[in-house]
Design a protein around this motif. Sequence first.
Motif, PDB file in Angstrom:
ATOM      1  N   GLN A  82       0.850  -1.185   0.000  1.00 10.21           N
ATOM      2  CA  GLN A  82       0.000   0.000   0.000  1.00 10.21           C
ATOM      3  C   GLN A  82       0.885   1.234   0.000  1.00 10.21           C
ATOM      4  N   MET A  83       0.711   2.065  -1.001  1.00  7.80           N
ATOM      5  CA  MET A  83       1.532   3.262  -1.150  1.00  7.80           C
ATOM      6  C   MET A  83       0.630   4.486  -1.086  1.00  7.80           C
ATOM      7  N   THR A  84       0.935   5.394  -0.190  1.00  6.10           N
ATOM      8  CA  THR A  84       0.159   6.613  -0.037  1.00  6.10           C
ATOM      9  C   THR A  84       1.067   7.834  -0.178  1.00  6.10           C
ATOM     10  N   SER A  85       0.469   8.992  -0.329  1.00  7.87           N
ATOM     11  CA  SER A  85       1.210  10.252  -0.478  1.00  7.87           C
ATOM     12  C   SER A  85       2.324  10.115  -1.504  1.00  7.87           C
ATOM     13  N   LEU A  86       1.985   9.570  -2.654  1.00  2.08           N
ATOM     14  CA  LEU A  86       2.983   9.309  -3.689  1.00  2.08           C
ATOM     15  C   LEU A  86       3.565  10.606  -4.234  1.00  2.08           C
ATOM     16  N   GLN A  87       4.859  10.544  -4.533  1.00  2.00           N
ATOM     17  CA  GLN A  87       5.607  11.677  -5.042  1.00  2.00           C
ATOM     18  C   GLN A  87       6.231  11.311  -6.388  1.00  2.00           C
ATOM     19  N   PRO A  88       6.556  12.297  -7.217  1.00  2.64           N
ATOM     20  CA  PRO A  88       7.179  11.982  -8.514  1.00  2.64           C
ATOM     21  C   PRO A  88       8.439  11.119  -8.373  1.00  2.64           C
ATOM     22  N   GLU A  89       9.162  11.282  -7.293  1.00  4.69           N
ATOM     23  CA  GLU A  89      10.375  10.485  -7.116  1.00  4.69           C
ATOM     24  C   GLU A  89      10.089   9.025  -6.786  1.00  4.69           C
ATOM     25  N   ASP A  90       8.823   8.674  -6.566  1.00  7.78           N
ATOM     26  CA  ASP A  90       8.448   7.273  -6.386  1.00  7.78           C
ATOM     27  C   ASP A  90       8.249   6.561  -7.728  1.00  7.78           C
ATOM     28  N   THR A  91       8.315   7.313  -8.816  1.00 11.97           N
ATOM     29  CA  THR A  91       8.147   6.723 -10.140  1.00 11.97           C
ATOM     30  C   THR A  91       9.240   5.692 -10.398  1.00 11.97           C
ATOM     31  N   ALA A  92       8.830   4.474 -10.721  1.00  9.34           N
ATOM     32  CA  ALA A  92       9.782   3.368 -10.906  1.00  9.34           C
ATOM     33  C   ALA A  92       9.011   2.115 -11.310  1.00  9.34           C
ATOM     34  N   VAL A  93       9.765   1.116 -11.722  1.00  9.60           N
ATOM     35  CA  VAL A  93       9.209  -0.235 -11.833  1.00  9.60           C
ATOM     36  C   VAL A  93       9.381  -0.899 -10.475  1.00  9.60           C
ATOM     37  N   TYR A  94       8.283  -1.436  -9.965  1.00 12.39           N
ATOM     38  CA  TYR A  94       8.293  -2.056  -8.640  1.00 12.39           C
ATOM     39  C   TYR A  94       8.263  -3.577  -8.779  1.00 12.39           C
ATOM     40  N   TYR A  95       9.101  -4.222  -7.985  1.00 15.29           N
ATOM     41  CA  TYR A  95       9.246  -5.672  -8.018  1.00 15.29           C
ATOM     42  C   TYR A  95       9.007  -6.261  -6.631  1.00 15.29           C
ATOM     43  N   CYS A  96       8.449  -7.454  -6.590  1.00  9.88           N
ATOM     44  CA  CYS A  96       8.458  -8.226  -5.359  1.00  9.88           C
ATOM     45  C   CYS A  96       9.427  -9.397  -5.547  1.00  9.88           C
ATOM     46  N   ALA A  97       9.941  -9.878  -4.448  1.00  7.23           N
ATOM     47  CA  ALA A  97      10.939 -10.943  -4.507  1.00  7.23           C
ATOM     48  C   ALA A  97      10.986 -11.673  -3.170  1.00  7.23           C
ATOM     49  N   THR A  98      11.526 -12.877  -3.214  1.00  6.04           N
ATOM     50  CA  THR A  98      11.710 -13.650  -1.994  1.00  6.04           C
ATOM     51  C   THR A  98      12.943 -14.538  -2.128  1.00  6.04           C
TER      52      THR A  98
END
Length: 126
Positions: A82-98
């Motif tokens: 859950q991502m809130t108060s998003l900012q332009p610097e949060d722009t990215a490709v997001y990955y999950c991993a284990t």
Amino acid sequence: QVQLVESGGGLVQTGGSLRLSCAASGLSLVPYAIGWFRQAPGKEREGVLCISSKDGNIHYTDDVKGRFTSSRDIANNTVHLQMTSLQPEDTAVYYCATDQDYGCPVNDPIGIMNLWGQGTQVSVSS
């Protein structure tokens, strides 16, 4: 086939929210730590946070403290970011991993994770 699949990315305005999902097939996520990572254009991949039953939420970067949290949906074998108060610097490709271990890796989490999803794009407009 064991795989992780992220979803939920998209375009949002500054201050908006998104919820990413990481669904697993061929593997139960319940006992394992799941890490979230991101890679912005022209930058190296970085850790965002990790969730485990042992550690709760561990934030790998102070930038997201108070804004990003992760949770488990055990019934659907899914982990959410859950991502809130998003900012332009949060722009990215997001990955999950284990790495299919029970605790969140602290040292070199990117090097330790051995199962990655394909990523989902998050874009935040100013």
